[in-house]
Design an enzyme around this catalytic site. Structure first.
Site, mmCIF file in Angstrom:
data_model
loop_
_atom_site.group_PDB
_atom_site.id
_atom_site.type_symbol
_atom_site.label_atom_id
_atom_site.label_comp_id
_atom_site.label_asym_id
_atom_site.label_seq_id
_atom_site.Cartn_x
_atom_site.Cartn_y
_atom_site.Cartn_z
ATOM 1 N NE ARG A 131 10.032 -10.961 8.474
ATOM 2 C CZ ARG A 131 9.298 -10.511 9.481
ATOM 3 N NH1 ARG A 131 8.740 -11.366 10.325
ATOM 4 N NH2 ARG A 131 9.119 -9.223 9.649
ATOM 5 N NE ARG A 164 6.305 -8.286 7.574
ATOM 6 C CZ ARG A 164 6.036 -8.521 8.848
ATOM 7 N NH1 ARG A 164 5.833 -9.774 9.238
ATOM 8 N NH2 ARG A 164 5.995 -7.554 9.725
ATOM 9 N NE ARG A 175 7.851 -4.122 11.799
ATOM 10 C CZ ARG A 175 8.474 -5.147 11.218
ATOM 11 N NH1 ARG A 175 9.318 -4.927 10.209
ATOM 12 N NH2 ARG A 175 8.256 -6.370 11.629
HETATM 13 P P1 AP5 Z 1 9.566 -14.121 12.600
HETATM 14 O O1 AP5 Z 1 9.156 -15.429 13.197
HETATM 15 O O2 AP5 Z 1 8.979 -13.745 11.293
HETATM 16 O O3 AP5 Z 1 9.403 -12.957 13.705
HETATM 17 P P2 AP5 Z 1 8.110 -12.250 14.283
HETATM 18 O O4 AP5 Z 1 8.312 -12.101 15.752
HETATM 19 O O5 AP5 Z 1 6.871 -12.949 13.830
HETATM 20 O O6 AP5 Z 1 8.280 -10.841 13.604
HETATM 21 P P3 AP5 Z 1 7.249 -9.897 12.855
HETATM 22 O O7 AP5 Z 1 8.079 -8.871 12.123
HETATM 23 O O8 AP5 Z 1 6.264 -10.663 12.033
HETATM 24 O O9 AP5 Z 1 6.542 -9.235 14.052
HETATM 25 P P4 AP5 Z 1 5.788 -7.941 14.036
HETATM 26 O O10 AP5 Z 1 5.156 -8.058 15.356
HETATM 27 O O11 AP5 Z 1 6.534 -6.688 13.810
HETATM 28 O O12 AP5 Z 1 4.889 -8.039 12.712
HETATM 29 P P5 AP5 Z 1 3.319 -8.175 12.504
HETATM 30 O O13 AP5 Z 1 3.116 -8.844 11.224
HETATM 31 O O14 AP5 Z 1 2.663 -8.700 13.715
HETATM 32 O O15 AP5 Z 1 11.163 -14.116 12.483
HETATM 33 C C1 AP5 Z 1 11.863 -12.998 11.968
HETATM 34 C C2 AP5 Z 1 13.158 -13.478 11.278
HETATM 35 O O16 AP5 Z 1 14.032 -14.019 12.275
HETATM 36 C C3 AP5 Z 1 12.938 -14.594 10.238
HETATM 37 O O17 AP5 Z 1 13.826 -14.407 9.181
HETATM 38 C C4 AP5 Z 1 13.276 -15.892 11.003
HETATM 39 O O18 AP5 Z 1 13.792 -16.896 10.158
HETATM 40 C C5 AP5 Z 1 14.353 -15.384 11.984
HETATM 41 N N1 AP5 Z 1 14.323 -16.108 13.256
HETATM 42 C C6 AP5 Z 1 13.225 -16.453 13.976
HETATM 43 N N2 AP5 Z 1 13.597 -17.090 15.104
HETATM 44 C C7 AP5 Z 1 14.970 -17.117 15.093
HETATM 45 C C8 AP5 Z 1 15.937 -17.646 16.000
HETATM 46 N N3 AP5 Z 1 15.585 -18.252 17.134
HETATM 47 N N4 AP5 Z 1 17.254 -17.506 15.677
HETATM 48 C C9 AP5 Z 1 17.630 -16.877 14.518
HETATM 49 N N5 AP5 Z 1 16.753 -16.377 13.612
HETATM 50 C C10 AP5 Z 1 15.439 -16.488 13.914
HETATM 51 O O19 AP5 Z 1 2.886 -6.627 12.400
HETATM 52 C C11 AP5 Z 1 3.202 -5.843 11.271
HETATM 53 C C12 AP5 Z 1 2.435 -4.530 11.369
HETATM 54 O O20 AP5 Z 1 1.016 -4.793 11.346
HETATM 55 C C13 AP5 Z 1 2.665 -3.707 12.641
HETATM 56 O O21 AP5 Z 1 3.800 -2.886 12.537
HETATM 57 C C14 AP5 Z 1 1.358 -2.915 12.727
HETATM 58 O O22 AP5 Z 1 1.344 -1.830 11.844
HETATM 59 C C15 AP5 Z 1 0.317 -3.918 12.235
HETATM 60 N N6 AP5 Z 1 -0.259 -4.752 13.321
HETATM 61 C C16 AP5 Z 1 -0.216 -6.119 13.435
HETATM 62 N N7 AP5 Z 1 -0.865 -6.530 14.528
HETATM 63 C C17 AP5 Z 1 -1.328 -5.412 15.138
HETATM 64 C C18 AP5 Z 1 -2.067 -5.181 16.336
HETATM 65 N N8 AP5 Z 1 -2.457 -6.208 17.134
HETATM 66 N N9 AP5 Z 1 -2.371 -3.911 16.673
HETATM 67 C C19 AP5 Z 1 -2.012 -2.866 15.874
HETATM 68 N N10 AP5 Z 1 -1.305 -3.007 14.731
HETATM 69 C C20 AP5 Z 1 -0.966 -4.274 14.363
#
Ligand code: AP5
Length: 222
Positions: A131, A164, A175
Site C-alpha cells: 500500500r 504507512r 494488527r
Molecule cells: P485499504 O483500503 O487501505 O484497506 P483498509 O481495510 O482500510 O486497511 P487499513 O490498514 O487502513 O485498516 P486498519 O483497520 O488496520 O487501519 P486503521 O487506520 O483503521 O487497502 C489496503 C491495500 O489493499 C491498498 O493498497 C489497496 O489499494 C489494496 N486493495 C484494496 N482493495 C483491494 C481489492 N479489492 N483487491 C486488491 N487490492 C485491494 O487503524 C490503524 C491503527 O489505528 C490500529 O492498528 C489501531 O492502533 C488504531 N485504531 C484505529 N481505529 C481504532 C479503533 N476504533 N479502536 C482502537 N484503535 C484504533
C-alpha cells in the site's frame, strides 16, 4: 426530520475498508469517518492525543476505548454529520460497538448498515506491504495491484506517495492478531441484531464497489 444514516465497514486490516469507504461515502453523500485517519492526523500534528496514540498504533495494538469514543463523539458534533456518516475502522471492540449503539440511538440515527468485508489473512499481507497513500489527497494505491502511472506520484494531484509506518510485516502480524482477538467477534454482535451484510472482499476493487452499491441500495429500499 429525515432519519440519519449510519454505515459501518468492518473487516481486517487491508480488507479495503478505506478504499471502498471513500467511494461509498461519496455515493451516499455522507462523510467518511476513519478513526485511523483521525489518529494519524493527530500524530502528524503532534497533538496531545497524537503523542499518546502514536506509539500504540506503531505497535499494532488497539488504542483505548475511552480515547476512541471521545474522539468519535466530538467528530459527530460537526455539521457535516447532520445527515449521517460512514464509519471505517470503528467500532473495533465490543465496548465501542455498545457505545456506538447508544450514540446512534441518542442522535436519531436509524439502524446501521453494517458490512463485513472478508479477506483471508494470506492476501492481506501483500495488500498492506504494497500500500502507498497520497500525502495530499489520501488516494490509496498498491504497488502490486494498483500502481500509480508514475512511481511514487499520485495520479490525481501529483502528491507524494508514502508508506504507512505500521505496514511492515512485523506490525501487520500484530494488527491481524488484534483484529482476530478483539474485532472479529463484532460480526456476531451485529448478526444477532439482524443488520450484518457479509461480502467477499477478495474480489477486485470495482467488483467489491458494485457489491457494496447493491447493499446500500437494498438497505435504502431503492
Ligand atoms: P485499504 O483500503 O487501505 O484497506 P483498509 O481495510 O482500510 O486497511 P487499513 O490498514 O487502513 O485498516 P486498519 O483497520 O488496520 O487501519 P486503521 O487506520 O483503521 O487497502 C489496503 C491495500 O489493499 C491498498 O493498497 C489497496 O489499494 C489494496 N486493495 C484494496 N482493495 C483491494 C481489492 N479489492 N483487491 C486488491 N487490492 C485491494 O487503524 C490503524 C491503527 O489505528 C490500529 O492498528 C489501531 O492502533 C488504531 N485504531 C484505529 N481505529 C481504532 C479503533 N476504533 N479502536 C482502537 N484503535 C484504533
Amino acid at each position: 426530520m429525515a432519519t440519519k444514516r449510519a454505515f459501518i465497514f468492518l473487516g481486517p486490516p487491508g480488507a479495503g475498508k478505506g478504499t471502498q469507504a471513500k467511494r461509498i461515502a461519496k455515493m451516499c453523500g455522507v462523510p467518511h469517518l476513519s478513526t485511523g485517519d483521525m489518529m494519524r492526523e493527530a500524530v502528524a500534528k503532534g497533538t496531545e492525543l497524537g503523542k499518546i496514540v502514536g506509539p500504540i498504533m506503531q505497535s499494532g495494538q488497539l488504542v483505548s476505548d475511552e480515547l476512541v469514543m471521545k474522539m468519535v463523539e466530538e467528530r459527530l458534533k460537526q455539521p457535516d454529520c447532520a445527515t449521517g456518516c460512514l464509519f471505517d475502522g470503528f467500532p473495533r471492540t465490543l465496548p465501542q460497538a455498545e457505545g456506538l449503539d447508544k450514540i446512534l440511538d441518542r442522535g436519531g440515527f436509524g439502524k446501521p448498515v453494517v458490512v463485513d468485508l472478508a479477506v483471508s489473512d494470506d492476501k492481506l499481507l501483500r495488500r498492506l506491504t504494497g500500500r502507498r497513500t497520497c500525502s495530499v489527497g489520501g488516494e490509496i494505491y498498491n504497488v502490486f495491484e494498483a500502481p500509480p502511472k508514475v512511481d511514487g506520484v499520485c495520479d490525481n494531484d501529483g502528491g507524494q506517495l508514502v508508506q504507512r509506518a505500521d505496514d511492515t510485516e512485523e506490525v501487520v502480524s500484530q494488527r491481524l492478531a488484534a483484529y482476530h482477538r478483539q474485532t472479529a467477534p463484532l460480526a456476531d454482535y451485529y448478526r444477532r441484531q439482524g443488520v450484518l451484510q457479509e461480502l467477499d472482499a477478495s474480489l477486485s476493487v470495482d467488483e467489491v464497489t458494485r457489491a457494496l452499491e447493491a447493499v446500500v441500495k437494498r438497505a435504502e429500499g431503492r
